[in-house]
Design an enzyme around this catalytic site. Structure first.
Site, PDB file in Angstrom:
ATOM      1  N   HIS A 156       0.697  -1.159  -0.042  1.00  0.00           N
ATOM      2  CA  HIS A 156       0.161  -0.049  -0.005  1.00  0.00           C
ATOM      3  C   HIS A 156       1.018   1.405   0.084  1.00  0.00           C
ATOM      4  CE1 HIS A 156      -3.554  -2.669   1.195  1.00  0.00           C
ATOM      5  NE2 HIS A 156      -2.764  -3.004   1.822  1.00  0.00           N
ATOM      6  N   SER A 277      15.330  21.258 -16.396  1.00  0.00           N
ATOM      7  CA  SER A 277      14.537  22.071 -16.564  1.00  0.00           C
ATOM      8  C   SER A 277      14.718  23.302 -17.321  1.00  0.00           C
ATOM      9  CB  SER A 277      13.885  22.413 -14.960  1.00  0.00           C
ATOM     10  OG  SER A 277      12.766  23.512 -15.278  1.00  0.00           O
ATOM     11  N   LYS A 283      16.729  21.213 -11.274  1.00  0.00           N
ATOM     12  CA  LYS A 283      16.208  19.968 -11.431  1.00  0.00           C
ATOM     13  C   LYS A 283      16.880  18.992 -12.174  1.00  0.00           C
ATOM     14  CE  LYS A 283      12.485  19.190 -10.961  1.00  0.00           C
ATOM     15  NZ  LYS A 283      11.321  19.546 -11.777  1.00  0.00           N
ATOM     16  N   GLU A 290       9.840   8.015 -16.615  1.00  0.00           N
ATOM     17  CA  GLU A 290       8.374   8.899 -16.872  1.00  0.00           C
ATOM     18  C   GLU A 290       7.907   8.435 -18.048  1.00  0.00           C
ATOM     19  OE1 GLU A 290       8.878  12.629 -13.709  1.00  0.00           O
ATOM     20  OE2 GLU A 290       9.293  12.797 -15.912  1.00  0.00           O
TER      21      GLU A 290
END
Length: 471
Positions: A156, A277, A283, A290
């Site tokens: 979970h 970024s 970043k 992704e």
């Protein structure tokens, strides 16, 4: 330009119809397979005495010339010729004259295109088994290097029990092993020859389908001509296998995204597999996992698309079936990109074992072992479960972890506690207590790595054998 099938027609095809129905924009990817199948077909026509040897040799020579032109990028494909088969036939006729028109003797585009796709897909299946082998190898390398690294195991997405990081990685090795086995098994159904089925009913020429199968290294031929030209099960099965494979990659991608975040800091992906970024200079984005996670949906869509195309088609061939290719090609390209990136990305991933250990030390993932401790001393497990629940609650209320408690504090909850509880609660002890086949104990993980290495070697041998067979 007159069509190769234009004898029955009195008008030129509407230009919009040509554009709408042409498949050459995508089935040109089958060009080499189309020539490969044609070479075997014309050899068979010569062997069976259907074409004179002089014509056969001239056609073969012409096909090899066209194949060279294809590989050098010299062929200009035309929508007027609709598809890869007619484009190549037109190129052949331009090259050697009207004798090139004899190549199509005893076959139809229906069995021809099916043959091309069988030839194409069996090569891709072998390629993907090889790429999965490379990914498993990278995962095994990381597992061997992290056989003592402990991190929280989750259910979970809540910390559950400590496990070895190697054990976690080996779960994905097992998933990808199933992917390999599915692809290997699908090869048997891909490696069946449809050529010789004609448009749908066979041919009046005395052809030898088994000779063609032997020339092209097919294991067998389709038993039924209607089935041969209308079957796309082998593509559906590939798309289903690819969907499961992408699902596994997506699950691993999600964990990489989480683990590489500042909140976890369990791993760091190499700079070569991340991007930055345009506005935030600090970043470092895990774009590869992704995108793999995002592209999983398009592979699912390709599977559902083809299932939907085929669900109401009567036998045998229908133009709808032209829609079988773009989704297949897109899935192949998607898998190639994902698998070629994943192996080196996993191989170069840095593991922050200290951060993982710190997470284990600051949670209650060893609580189950206290319940087991009490159960081994005679307390019913359900009662022990309640005792430990209250112990954990006490720790939360007093800003402590289980190893911070004194023996007197433990005894508030049960007189069965003694000094040995501190040994039981050590992360190494918790991990090694799961000493069952498939468990996270060090000895079991070492054995699992050994078994996986043996399977890896067998996979490598399979790839070598079937690469040769699929040429």
């Amino acid at each position: 330009m007159s069509k190769l099938w234009g004898g029955r027609f009195t008008k030129q095809t509407n230009r919009l119809v040509e554009q709408y129905t042409a498949s050459i924009g995508f089935d040109k990817l089958l060009a080499e397979e189309d020539v490969q199948g044609s070479l075997a077909h014309v050899s068979m026509l010569g062997k069976c005495g259907i074409l004179p040897e002089e014509d056969v040799e001239k056609i073969k020579e012409g096909l090899h010339t066209v194949l060279g032109q294809i590989r050098r990028g010299e062929v200009e494909y035309s929508i007027e010729n609709e598809d890869i088969h007619m484009n190549i036939e037109k190129q052949l006729i331009d090259e050697i004259g009207s004798v090139g028109g004899k190549l199509h003797t005893g076959r139809s585009r229906n069995d021809q295109v099916a043959t091309d796709m069988h030839l194409y897909l069996r090569k891709r299946v072998v390629e993907f088994v090889g790429l999965l082998h490379d990914l498993q190898e990278a995962l095994l390398e990381q597992a061997r290097a992290n056989r003592e690294t402990i991190l929280p195991g989750y259910t979970h997405l809540q910390r559950a029990q400590p496990i070895l990081f190697a054990h976690h990685l080996m779960a994905y090795v097992s998933m990808f092993q199933r992917d390999i086995e599915r692809l290997q098994d699908s090869y048997r159904r891909i490696n069946v020859l449809p050529l010789g089925a004609g448009a749908l009913a066979g041919t009046t020429f005395p052809i030898d389908r088994h000779y063609v199968a032997e020339q092209l290294h097919f294991d067998s031929v389709y038993e039924n001509s209607l089935d041969a030209v209308s079957d796309r099960d082998f593509i559906i099965e590939f798309l289903a296998d690819a969907s499961i494979l992408m699902m596994h990659l997506s699950r691993l991608s999600e964990e990489l995204v989480l683990w590489s975040s500042t909140e976890f800091r369990f791993v760091e992906l190499d700079d070569a597999f991340c991007t930055g970024s345009s506005i935030m200079p600090q970043k470092k984005n895990p774009d590869v996992p992704e995108l793999v996670r995002g592209k999983t949906g398009r592979v699912y869509g390709n599977l559902m698309g083809l299932l939907t195309v085929l669900k109401s088609l009567p036998l045998a061939y229908n133009k709808d079936m032209q829609e079988d290719k773009e989704g297949m090609f897109d899935t192949v390209e998607t898998l190639q990109g994902a698998l070629k990136l994943f192996a080196p990305m996993m191989a170069t991933m840095k593991v922050n074992s200290g951060q993982m250990r710190d997470a284990v030390n600051k949670d209650f993932s060893n609580a189950t072992d206290i319940a087991d401790f009490l159960a081994n001393k005679g307390m019913p497990f359900r009662q022990a479960h309640e005792v430990i629940g209250k112990t954990v609650l006490y720790c939360i209320q007093n800003n402590k972890f289980l190893l911070d408690l004194t023996l007197e504090e433990f005894k508030q909850f049960s007189s069965l506690f003694d000094e040995s509880i501190y040994d039981v609660l050590q992360p190494e002890a918790v991990v090694n207590a799961r000493n069952v086949y498939g468990g996270t104990a060090s000895s079991q993980v070492a054995a699992a790595i050994g078994r996986a290495e043996a399977k890896l070697a067998a996979t490598a041998d399979w790839v070598v054998e079937y690469t040769e067979k699929s040429k």
